[in-house]
Scaffold this active site. Structure first.
Site, PDB file in Angstrom:
ATOM      1  N   GLY A  12       0.843  -1.194   0.000  1.00  0.00           N
ATOM      2  CA  GLY A  12       0.000   0.000   0.000  1.00  0.00           C
ATOM      3  C   GLY A  12       0.868   1.228   0.000  1.00  0.00           C
ATOM      4  CE  LYS A 206      -9.281   4.647  15.215  1.00  0.00           C
ATOM      5  NZ  LYS A 206      -9.595   6.076  14.960  1.00  0.00           N
TER       6      LYS A 206
END
Lengths: 433, 433
Positions: A12, A206
């Site tokens: 990426g 998260k």
């Protein structure tokens, strides 16, 4: 010092990846000193090879990430693609080829963390992911390593910058939700489709990761109770101010009082202005940790952005490279306590409830009786004519003492059925006291 | 999992040591899981063996720390004696016998860190010291490991709880220094002899350690410029408030703009109320870190106390034990950049100066000329009759723009010599903007 370089595959090359590549080049000498060997960017896997990438040798660019991982000389892979696939398959491929992994992928870790950690352990490799939670803020390492000899009882954090920016604007300017969202979008703090942020999905991912680290127990994304912040209104902020509070979208992870279970949730909440999290402005993140011996700690910093996230990735890269050289691994996933995750109904919290009621005698008594019937004790009540001046109606603001969320929501359901209650204008939890 | 326990020698059993021993006993199962092997308290070296120590097997107590380290089965020593000797000799003895060390000793690390780190490295052992700076706040590990791929340009911290408690009292109640100190002493926040705290020696030791980590360069205690906070007055707080500031005793570590040198200093300073450090209350500590890629981070928590310090010690114990099992070591001291430490005169800062001057025309012109002659640019001037109403005198408050400290102190020297300047009431630096 070893002179043969450690070889890194970058998977990426978007905002974060290109910044990682840039720092690896410009700070190569520093990284060499800190790792104890040179580190070399050996390949960069991208989707669009034709895009111009300044400062990256075009010879390194490939569209075949799998071949890059299989070519046999890669020591560490950095996964900054995001999303579930192809990231998951590539990380698995890396482990199968003896490659340790640094990932910034919160969605993947929240969904498939257990399987990925197991694969890393099975192959004796590292999976580091500091960048997946709260960007550049060192959080995973402090919680996993610095507090390894302590017992974390509570984590309460602002882990999404977009929503904090919006709520901060609403607080400081009196703006409504839509107006503040528009400003966030114009300034690049919110995406064109802000759903993942404003509905709390990003924060919930998260929260799942942090809960796992905090409680040494596996918490799945589905275990996290989630409420977005799209219904927070200017009127809620006005109410919060009267109570000496502000409103934040919080991820809250708690160990039950008996220590036998945990809860994980994301929702907007009122917190006192004196709480350290109340002064976290703009798109900053902060995570408040309460540990048995350490007491109350807070970690604060930028929660997103290319450079901050790259900083976290590179910190992990140094650690993973050092582990490679020492032929060791860092602390892996720790889920030995296997505590059950209790449902939202078991969470003990306080409610701030605004009711539109008929402006006639006996209403308060009826409302108070309803609370009492559900075992919920009232802290304060404020009764007033509605600000819009509609005849015969008043508003009643009730703040409760702490009670199980199930009892509180049961009370609200019962209140809705009272003929003197015209509507429930807002419900917000009160935390941090 | 390994069943043979790792053996720990505890050197010192005061407030911190006894808490370490208590947690090692009560949380033995957790520590075993996190380390991957049981950990056993194998001996406790004390000065006064007759003192009753609840929860510690009397058979473990010894007054002969050296013999404990030499007996041949100890894996890790925890040094919580404090001070230079015998701590230094004992740590050296530990290394000579293959024992890794966890220390909470800031004075020793600030003075002899280089030699101790060299000894650890020579023997292939660990020297961990999270507890030496800012108590329980994970700071050494985040700076040394999480930010290992980044470049720290500035560290600004409240690293002494006693002085923060005193300054916070002065700020919130308008009390003078002595009154606030008395309260701190009565509440146990200040020692009977508060010199080490209020004169900044304690903060300077921590500053030296932090500067070393931040800049990968060796900073000795003597390199740290130090000014105490005993002369901060209620009038200074009143001036600070008028500027939208408060006053904190700060440790400030900076990389020069050209990157070729660093500075380290401890002194009271005005900081804007909007700065995250301004809201650090009571005896809490907080350290603000500015890194090139990560941006602005802050770490907050209790800076002292038995339990918080023990939490930091145990976090290090887990890491060192894991390293022992892996036959590896963690990152050692990193001083490869060897940047020179510049003197205080080279620091670029702002001054807030209160002058008692003759109340007659031309004084301001004379004062302004003096600043100009030293190349110091004035930001604001506020002129007023003295609040005590002494005839013919006025006070002049000058806030400068940023200039080298040498130019600023040169200006003050010249001002003192002007016949229209009766006295320099106070000088304070302004930071954090």
């Amino acid at each position: 010092m070893r002179t043969r370089p450690l070889k890194v595959a970058l998977l990426g090359c978007g905002v974060v990846g290109s910044e990682v590549a840039r720092i690896m080049t410009t700070h190569a000498d520093d990284l060499t000193q800190r790792i104890g060997a040179p580190v070399e960017l050996a390949g960069v896997a991208v989707r669009r090879p034709s895009k111009v990438r300044e400062g990256i040798d075009p010879a390194l660019i490939t569209t075949d990430a799998t071949a890059l991982l299989k070519r046999g000389d890669i020591d560490v892979a950095i996964e900054v693609i995001g999303g579930i696939e192809p990231a998951r398959t590539l990380i698995t491929t890396a482990f199968e080829h003896g490659i340790s992994v640094v990932s910034a992928n919160k969605a993947l870790l929240a969904q498939d963390g257990a399987a990925l950690h197991a694969a890393a352990e099975q192959h004796g490799l590292d999976l580091y992911y500091e960048a997946a939670v709260a960007g550049a803020i060192p959080l995973v390492r402090p919680m996993r390593e610095s507090l390894a000899g302590d017992k974390i009882n509570r984590v309460m954090g602002i882990v999404n910058g977009t929503t904090n920016f919006i709520l901060d604007k609403m607080d400081s300017t009196g703006a409504g939700y839509q107006e503040a969202l528009d400003e966030a979008t114009a300034l690049g703090y919110a995406e064109a489709d802000p759903t993942a942020d404003v509905e709390g999905y990003d924060a919930a991912a998260k929260a799942a990761i942090l809960a796992g680290i905090a409680f040494h127990t596996r918490v799945r994304l589905d275990d996290v109770y989630r409420e977005g912040m799209t219904e927070v209104s200017a009127a809620d902020f006005a109410s919060a101010k009267r109570m000496g509070c502000t409103i934040k979208l919080l991820a809250i992870l708690e160990r039950a009082a008996d220590g036998e279970s945990v809860t994980a949730r994301v929702h907007p909440a009122m917190i006192p202005l004196t709480h350290p999290l109340a002064s976290v402005r703009e798109a900053y993140n902060a995570v408040f940790v309460e540990a048995e011996a350490a007491g109350r700690l807070m970690f604060y910093g930028p929660g997103a952005g290319g450079s901050p996230t790259a900083s976290a990735v590179l910190g992990d890269l140094v650690a993973v490279c050092r582990n490679k050289l020492a032929e060791a691994t860092g602390p892996g996933e720790s889920a030995y306590t296997q505590l059950p995750v209790s449902p939202m109904g078991d969470v003990v919290t306080r409610y701030h409830i605004s009711l539109d009621v008929a402006d006639k005698p006996g209403v308060l008594a009826q409302v108070a009786t309803t609370f009492a019937e559900h075992g919920v004790s009232i802290d304060t009540v404020r009764q007033q004519g509605r600000p819009d001046g509609v005849g015969n109606e008043a508003s009643l603001v009730v703040v409760t003492h702490r009670a199980p969320d199930a009892a509180l929501s049961g009370t609200v359901e019962a209140l809705r059925k009272l003929d003197t209650v015209r509507g429930v204008a807002s419900i917000m939890r009160v935390e941090g006291e």
